[in-house]
Design a protein around this motif. Sequence first.
Motif, PDB file in Angstrom:
ATOM      1  N   GLY A 136     -10.914  39.696  49.355  1.00 53.84           N
ATOM      2  CA  GLY A 136     -10.821  38.704  50.409  1.00 53.84           C
ATOM      3  C   GLY A 136     -11.032  39.339  51.768  1.00 53.84           C
ATOM      4  N   GLY A 137     -11.486  38.513  52.736  1.00 55.33           N
ATOM      5  CA  GLY A 137     -11.707  39.048  54.065  1.00 55.33           C
ATOM      6  C   GLY A 137     -12.411  38.073  54.987  1.00 55.33           C
ATOM      7  N   TYR A 138     -12.950  38.591  56.069  1.00 54.22           N
ATOM      8  CA  TYR A 138     -13.609  37.826  57.129  1.00 54.22           C
ATOM      9  C   TYR A 138     -15.118  37.834  56.920  1.00 54.22           C
ATOM     10  N   THR A 139     -15.759  36.689  57.184  1.00 51.44           N
ATOM     11  CA  THR A 139     -17.215  36.614  57.083  1.00 51.44           C
ATOM     12  C   THR A 139     -17.792  35.874  58.286  1.00 51.44           C
ATOM     13  N   ASN A 140     -18.926  36.335  58.763  1.00 49.04           N
ATOM     14  CA  ASN A 140     -19.655  35.697  59.853  1.00 49.04           C
ATOM     15  C   ASN A 140     -21.117  35.607  59.445  1.00 49.04           C
ATOM     16  N   THR A 141     -21.650  34.399  59.441  1.00 54.56           N
ATOM     17  CA  THR A 141     -23.035  34.224  59.013  1.00 54.56           C
ATOM     18  C   THR A 141     -23.831  33.493  60.081  1.00 54.56           C
ATOM     19  N   LYS A 142     -25.141  33.455  59.883  1.00 52.19           N
ATOM     20  CA  LYS A 142     -26.050  32.864  60.858  1.00 52.19           C
ATOM     21  C   LYS A 142     -26.969  31.875  60.149  1.00 52.19           C
ATOM     22  N   ASP A 161     -18.126  31.250  61.599  1.00 54.81           N
ATOM     23  CA  ASP A 161     -17.003  32.139  61.293  1.00 54.81           C
ATOM     24  C   ASP A 161     -16.172  31.553  60.165  1.00 54.81           C
ATOM     25  N   GLY A 162     -15.676  32.431  59.279  1.00 61.03           N
ATOM     26  CA  GLY A 162     -14.837  31.939  58.202  1.00 61.03           C
ATOM     27  C   GLY A 162     -14.207  33.062  57.396  1.00 61.03           C
ATOM     28  N   TRP A 163     -13.754  32.714  56.201  1.00 63.52           N
ATOM     29  CA  TRP A 163     -13.101  33.677  55.320  1.00 63.52           C
ATOM     30  C   TRP A 163     -13.731  33.620  53.933  1.00 63.52           C
ATOM     31  N   ARG A 164     -13.535  34.673  53.176  1.00 64.44           N
ATOM     32  CA  ARG A 164     -14.130  34.790  51.831  1.00 64.44           C
ATOM     33  C   ARG A 164     -13.094  35.305  50.844  1.00 64.44           C
ATOM     34  N   VAL A 165     -13.135  34.750  49.636  1.00 68.65           N
ATOM     35  CA  VAL A 165     -12.345  35.263  48.514  1.00 68.65           C
ATOM     36  C   VAL A 165     -13.287  35.403  47.322  1.00 68.65           C
ATOM     37  N   GLY A 166     -12.915  36.252  46.384  1.00 67.12           N
ATOM     38  CA  GLY A 166     -13.764  36.445  45.212  1.00 67.12           C
ATOM     39  C   GLY A 166     -13.072  37.256  44.141  1.00 67.12           C
ATOM     40  N   ALA A 167     -13.776  37.432  43.041  1.00 60.94           N
ATOM     41  CA  ALA A 167     -13.263  38.212  41.919  1.00 60.94           C
ATOM     42  C   ALA A 167     -14.453  38.808  41.173  1.00 60.94           C
ATOM     43  N   GLY A 168     -14.211  39.933  40.510  1.00 63.34           N
ATOM     44  CA  GLY A 168     -15.309  40.571  39.807  1.00 63.34           C
ATOM     45  C   GLY A 168     -14.847  41.619  38.818  1.00 63.34           C
ATOM     46  N   GLU A 182     -19.926  39.791  40.262  1.00 60.61           N
ATOM     47  CA  GLU A 182     -18.909  39.237  41.149  1.00 60.61           C
ATOM     48  C   GLU A 182     -19.222  37.794  41.531  1.00 60.61           C
ATOM     49  N   TYR A 183     -18.172  36.973  41.642  1.00 59.32           N
ATOM     50  CA  TYR A 183     -18.275  35.622  42.227  1.00 59.32           C
ATOM     51  C   TYR A 183     -17.518  35.621  43.547  1.00 59.32           C
ATOM     52  N   ARG A 184     -18.113  34.965  44.581  1.00 64.11           N
ATOM     53  CA  ARG A 184     -17.440  34.866  45.878  1.00 64.11           C
ATOM     54  C   ARG A 184     -17.562  33.444  46.432  1.00 64.11           C
ATOM     55  N   TYR A 185     -16.512  32.984  47.065  1.00 65.51           N
ATOM     56  CA  TYR A 185     -16.500  31.695  47.751  1.00 65.51           C
ATOM     57  C   TYR A 185     -16.168  31.938  49.215  1.00 65.51           C
ATOM     58  N   SER A 186     -16.983  31.366  50.111  1.00 71.04           N
ATOM     59  CA  SER A 186     -16.757  31.497  51.545  1.00 71.04           C
ATOM     60  C   SER A 186     -16.558  30.118  52.155  1.00 71.04           C
ATOM     61  N   LYS A 187     -15.598  30.016  53.061  1.00 70.16           N
ATOM     62  CA  LYS A 187     -15.330  28.785  53.798  1.00 70.16           C
ATOM     63  C   LYS A 187     -15.515  29.061  55.287  1.00 70.16           C
ATOM     64  N   TYR A 188     -16.473  28.347  55.896  1.00 68.71           N
ATOM     65  CA  TYR A 188     -16.717  28.479  57.335  1.00 68.71           C
ATOM     66  C   TYR A 188     -16.105  27.266  58.027  1.00 68.71           C
ATOM     67  N   ASP A 189     -15.228  27.513  59.009  1.00 68.10           N
ATOM     68  CA  ASP A 189     -14.525  26.410  59.657  1.00 68.10           C
ATOM     69  C   ASP A 189     -14.721  26.352  61.168  1.00 68.10           C
ATOM     70  N   ALA A 191     -17.847  27.306  64.498  1.00 65.17           N
ATOM     71  CA  ALA A 191     -19.221  27.736  64.787  1.00 65.17           C
ATOM     72  C   ALA A 191     -19.500  27.628  66.278  1.00 65.17           C
ATOM     73  N   GLN A 192     -20.577  28.274  66.684  1.00 62.65           N
ATOM     74  CA  GLN A 192     -21.104  28.112  68.030  1.00 62.65           C
ATOM     75  C   GLN A 192     -22.622  28.166  67.955  1.00 62.65           C
TER      76      GLN A 192
END
Length: 221
Positions: A136-142, A161-168, A182-189, A191-192
């Motif tokens: 788990g951690g922080y994610t920033n995408t474009k 900006d958002g957070w990510r969790v996963g398992a593998g 690995e599977y990962r799910y990211s939630k972005y809540d 933006a700018q």
Amino acid sequence: MEYPMRKIMVATLLAGSAVASPALAQDAGTTFTGPRVEAILGYDHTGAGSSVDNDNGNDDQSIDGLLYGVGAGYDFNLGSAVVGIEGEFTDSTAKSSRNPFTDQFGFGRVSQGRDLYVGARAGILASPNTLVYVKGGYTNTKLNVLAGDTDETTDTSFKLDGWRVGAGVERAFTPNMFGKVEYRYSKYDSAQIDFMDGATSSEFDIDTDRHQVVASVGWRF
């Protein structure tokens, strides 16, 4: 003569076992520890979150593509468990379709841009060379805004900006080489918008989901 020979053979085997056992223990102890780098490849899906309801039969609410990139981290083998820190830089081929023109889950026509991730993971050793973990951690995408109904990107983009969790599961092929699934799910809540003229909007709330299934091959130092 035969009996002494048997004693010599048994003694030799026992001595060999005594030498091999510490070596195997040392190999097991040095697996899943230290710095690592890896190449990442997998499936990428980005779409509207559960609070977004723009499904009127015309709107394309997701984009799919090939995820690729690199990662690095540092792990600590605690015996039966492993903890570590990690980071990634990835990109994706996912983008809006050109026809029909869609609002693309609230962002207009976009292509998936670079993604930055930093986080931690923790797992247990299912065997001396197999690690099962969560992360788990922080994610920033474009998200790059596309020009009209073309594949050309503009100088305007959304930064999410958002957070990510996963398992593998990670498998050590040797003390240095490993592979992961690995599977990962990211939630972005939030933006700018970065506009073409260099101006930046204030931050605003969004609800965007991202699902990824990836495989990695890497090297430990």
